[in-house]
Design an enzyme around this catalytic site. Structure first.
Site, PDB file in Angstrom:
ATOM      1  N   LYS A  78       0.798  -1.345  -0.072  1.00 36.56           N
ATOM      2  CA  LYS A  78       0.003   0.019   0.066  1.00 36.56           C
ATOM      3  C   LYS A  78       0.785   1.168   0.028  1.00 36.56           C
ATOM      4  CE  LYS A  78      -4.095   1.732   2.705  1.00 36.56           C
ATOM      5  NZ  LYS A  78      -4.881   1.655   3.680  1.00 36.56           N
ATOM      6  N   SER A 153     -10.150   1.679   2.655  1.00 38.26           N
ATOM      7  CA  SER A 153      -9.182   2.370   1.709  1.00 38.26           C
ATOM      8  C   SER A 153      -7.979   1.774   0.922  1.00 38.26           C
ATOM      9  CB  SER A 153      -8.321   3.540   2.473  1.00 38.26           C
ATOM     10  OG  SER A 153      -7.534   2.618   3.612  1.00 38.26           O
ATOM     11  N   SER A 177     -10.058  -0.722   6.692  1.00 39.60           N
ATOM     12  CA  SER A 177      -9.316  -0.594   5.294  1.00 39.60           C
ATOM     13  C   SER A 177      -8.652  -1.970   4.949  1.00 39.60           C
ATOM     14  CB  SER A 177      -8.535   0.560   5.369  1.00 39.60           C
ATOM     15  OG  SER A 177      -9.315   1.751   5.327  1.00 39.60           O
TER      16      SER A 177
HETATM   17  N1  GLN Z   1     -13.297   3.516   5.610  1.00 36.50           N
HETATM   18  C1  GLN Z   1     -12.980   3.830   6.971  1.00 36.50           C
HETATM   19  C2  GLN Z   1     -12.604   5.416   6.948  1.00 36.50           C
HETATM   20  O1  GLN Z   1     -12.826   6.031   6.053  1.00 36.50           O
HETATM   21  C3  GLN Z   1     -11.624   3.422   7.287  1.00 36.50           C
HETATM   22  C4  GLN Z   1     -10.578   3.609   6.863  1.00 36.50           C
HETATM   23  C5  GLN Z   1      -9.314   2.899   7.373  1.00 36.50           C
HETATM   24  O2  GLN Z   1      -9.236   2.034   7.905  1.00 36.50           O
HETATM   25  N2  GLN Z   1      -7.889   3.468   6.797  1.00 36.50           N
HETATM   26  O3  GLN Z   1     -12.193   6.146   7.909  1.00 36.50           O
END
Ligand code: GLN
Length: 486
Positions: A78, A153, A177
Site C-alpha cells: 500500500k 481504503s 481498510s
Molecule cells: N473507511 C474508514 C474510513 O474512511 C476506514 C479507513 C481505514 O481503515 N483506513 O475512515
C-alpha cells in the site's frame, strides 16, 4: 507454466524450494499479469523497476539455504508504507514525488525475509475512505465487477491480490481498510491486535487505531505474512513485547482446555451480537449468507451463542470523533516546509493555507476540519473526551463477552461492493460501510474477513465476507477458526 490463479504462499514455497520455478520466473509471471490487467483495474500506482533484481537476490537466498517462508514471494505494498528510495504518497497530491528515506519496520522485516516487492498500490487519500475513490491518482476497479469499487481504503492491494497481480499484499486498517476491501474483492484480509505489528514507517492516519496487516487468498497465507511482520519494535513504543502479552492472560485467548482446568476440552464458542445485526440497512442477502456460514460452523462442532454488546452500536459515531481528531493532529506536519508540495503565499501562514488547500483532497479536508472542531476549546469535553469514554465502554463490552466466548462473528460489510460513484456524494452512507469493522479497531482487537460466498447481481458474482473478532492477541484462534470457513 506457472498458474497464478491457483498459487498460494504455501504452494509457491514448495515450487521455489524444489526448483520447479525460480523467484525470477515467478516475479516475471506477475509482471506480465500486471502488464495485461493493471491498465483496466488500476491496482498499482507504480510497478518498481528493480523487481527482477530483488527476485535474483531471493533465488540466491534459496540456493544458499538462507530462505524463509516469505523468500521470493511477490507482494504489493500500500502506498502509505515507506520503502527506502521509493516514492510513497498515500495517494495524495501533497506527497507527489516524496521519496522514502528509510524502510518501514514491516518492509525491513520482509526485505530480510527475501520477499519481492512488485510495486505500490492505490488507496483512498491518506487511507480515508471505503472505496479507493478519494485517491488523487485515479480509481481502482473491483476485479469481480469492474463497474464496482474494490472497497477501501486499501482497495489497490485487495484488487491486486484478487486479480492475481500479486500473490499477497500489505494494507493498513484504521476502521476496516483491510477487511472491507478484502470482503468486496473475495479474498482474506486480517487486522492484527493493536501493538502486534510495528507502525514505524506507516504514514499515520489515526495513531491509536492504525494497524498493518495482510491480504491473501487463504487464511493459512495470512498467518504466514502475519508471522513475518509481527513483533515488538523499539521504534514503535505501542508494540507489545511477547512476554508481557503472555503474562496478561486475562485478555488473551487461552485454549479451551486451559480454561477448563485441564479436565475435558470445551467446544470453541462463537458469539453472535444479535441486537447489532438487526440494524436497518443490512442487505438481507448478507444476513442469509451469514446465517449459512454460522450453520456450517455449528455443523463442524462449534458452539454458537447469542451475546449482547450494548455499546457496539456507538462504535461508528465514536470513531468519527476520535479518528478525525487524530487525523487533524497527524496531518498538521504537511505544511509545505518539510515534505512534498510547497506553494508560496504572501507570508508563512498564507503558504501553509495555499499548500494544504491545493495538496489535500475534499475528504481529507473534511476530516481535518472535523478533527480540529472536536478538539477545539469549548468542544473538546463534549466531543473528544466523551468519545474517549465511549471507547472505554466499547472495550469493556468486549472484555466482558470474551470471558464467555472465544470469538465474535458478524458479516464484514452490510452489503456487497457498491457501484463506482454511488456513494461519493454521500459521506454518511460511505461511512456506514465500516459499521461491522470499526468496533475491533476501537477495542484494539484482532479480526479477519474470510470469503463466505457470493450474491449474484446483474450477472456478476459479488463476494461477501465473514468477519471474526478475537480477544486481544488471540490471533491464534482467529486463524484456527478462519481456516474452517473458506
Ligand atoms: N473507511 C474508514 C474510513 O474512511 C476506514 C479507513 C481505514 O481503515 N483506513 O475512515
Amino acid at each position: 507454466m506457472i498458474h497464478l490463479t491457483e498459487l498460494t504462499i504455501a504452494k509457491a514455497r514448495k515450487s521455489l524450494d524444489s526448483g520447479e520455478f525460480t523467484a525470477v520466473e515467478l516475479a516475471q509471471a506477475y509482471l506480465e499479469a500486471i502488464k495485461e490487467k493493471n491498465g483496466e483495474i488500476f491496482a498499482y500506482l507504480e510497478v518498481f523497476d528493480d523487481v527482477l533484481e530483488q527476485a535474483k537476490r531471493a533465488d540466491e537466498m534459496i540456493k544458499t539455504g538462507k530462505g524463509s517462508p516469505m523468500t521470493g514471494i511477490p507482494m504489493a505494498i500500500k502506498d502509505n508504507m515507506l520503502i527506502e528510495g521509493k516514492e510513497s504518497t498515500s495517494a495524495s497530491k501533497i506527497l507527489k514525488g516524496h521519496i522514502g528515506t528509510y524502510d518501514a519496520t514491516v518492509i525491513a522485516k520482509l526485505k530480510t525475509a527475501g520477499a519481492v516487492f512488485l510495486g505500490r498500490t492505490n488507496m483512498d487519500e491518506f487511507a480515508m475512505g471505503s472505496s479507493t475513490e478519494t485517491s488523487a491518482y485515479g480509481k481502482t476497479k473491483n476485479p469481480r465487477d469492474t463497474a464496482r469499487v474494490p472497497g477501501g481504503s486499501s482497495g489497490g492491494s485487495a484488487a491486486a491480490v484478487a486479480s492475481d497481480m500479486a500473490l499477497v499484499a500489505l494494507g493498513s486498517d484504521t476502521g476496516g481498510s483491510i477487511r472491507q476491501p478484502a470482503a468486496f474483492c473475495g479474498i482474506v484480509g486480517m487486522k492484527p491486535s493493536y501493538g502486534a505489528v510495528s507502525r514505524f514507517g506507516l504514514m499515520a492516519m489515526a495513531s491509536s487505531l492504525d494497524q498493518i496487516g495482510p491480504f491473501t487468498k487463504t487464511v493459512e497465507d495470512a498467518e504466514i505474512v502475519f508471522e513475518a511482520i509481527r513483533g515488538c519494535d523499539p521504534l514503535d513504543s505501542t508494540t507489545i513485547p511477547e512476554n508481557l502479552v503472555l503474562k496478561n492472560k486475562k485478555t488473551t485467548w487461552i485454549p479451551a482446555q486451559g480454561r477448563n482446568d485441564g479436565s475435558e476440552a470445551k467446544k470453541i464458542k462463537i458469539g453472535i451480537p444479535r441486537d447489532f445485526l438487526s440494524m436497518k440497512g443490512l442487505d438481507p442477502r448478507v444476513l442469509e449468507n451469514f446465517e449459512d456460514t454460522i450453520k456450517k460452523l455449528e455443523a463442524k462442532g462449534y458452539e454458537i451463542v447469542d451475546v449482547s454488546l450494548p455499546y457496539m452500536k456507538y462504535s461508528l459515531a465514536t470513531y468519527y470523533i476520535i479518528m478525525p481528531a487524530e487525523v487533524s493532529s497527524n496531518l498538521a506536519r504537511f505544511d509545505g516546509v518539510r515534505f512534498g508540495l510547497s506553494v508560496q503565499g504572501a507570508d508563512v501562514s498564507d503558504s501553509y493555507k495555499k499548500t494544504r488547500a491545493q495538496g489535500f483532497g475534499e475528504e481529507v479536508r473534511r476530516r481535518i476540519l472535523l478533527g480540529a472542531y472536536v478538539l477545539s476549546a469549548g468542544y473538546a469535553d463534549a466531543y473528544y473526551r466523551n468519545a474517549l469514554k465511549a471507547r472505554k465502554l466499547i472495550r469493556k463490552d468486549f472484555e466482558r463477552v470474551f470471558k464467555e466466548v472465544d470469538l465474535i462473528a458478524t458479516p464484514t460489510t452490510p452489503s456487497p461492493a457498491f457501484k463506482i460513484g454511488e456513494k461519493m456524494n454521500d459521506p454518511l452512507q460511505m461511512y456506514l460501510a465500516d459499521i461491522f469493522t470499526v468496533p475491533a479497531n476501537m477495542a484494539e482487537l484482532p479480526a479477519i474477513s474470510v470469503p463466505s460466498g457470493t450474491v449474484e447481481e446483474e450477472g456478476k458474482q459479488l463476494p461477501l465476507g465473514f468477519h471474526l473478532i478475537a480477544p486481544y492477541f488471540g490471533e491464534e484462534i482467529l486463524f484456527k477458526v478462519g481456516r474452517e470457513i473458506s
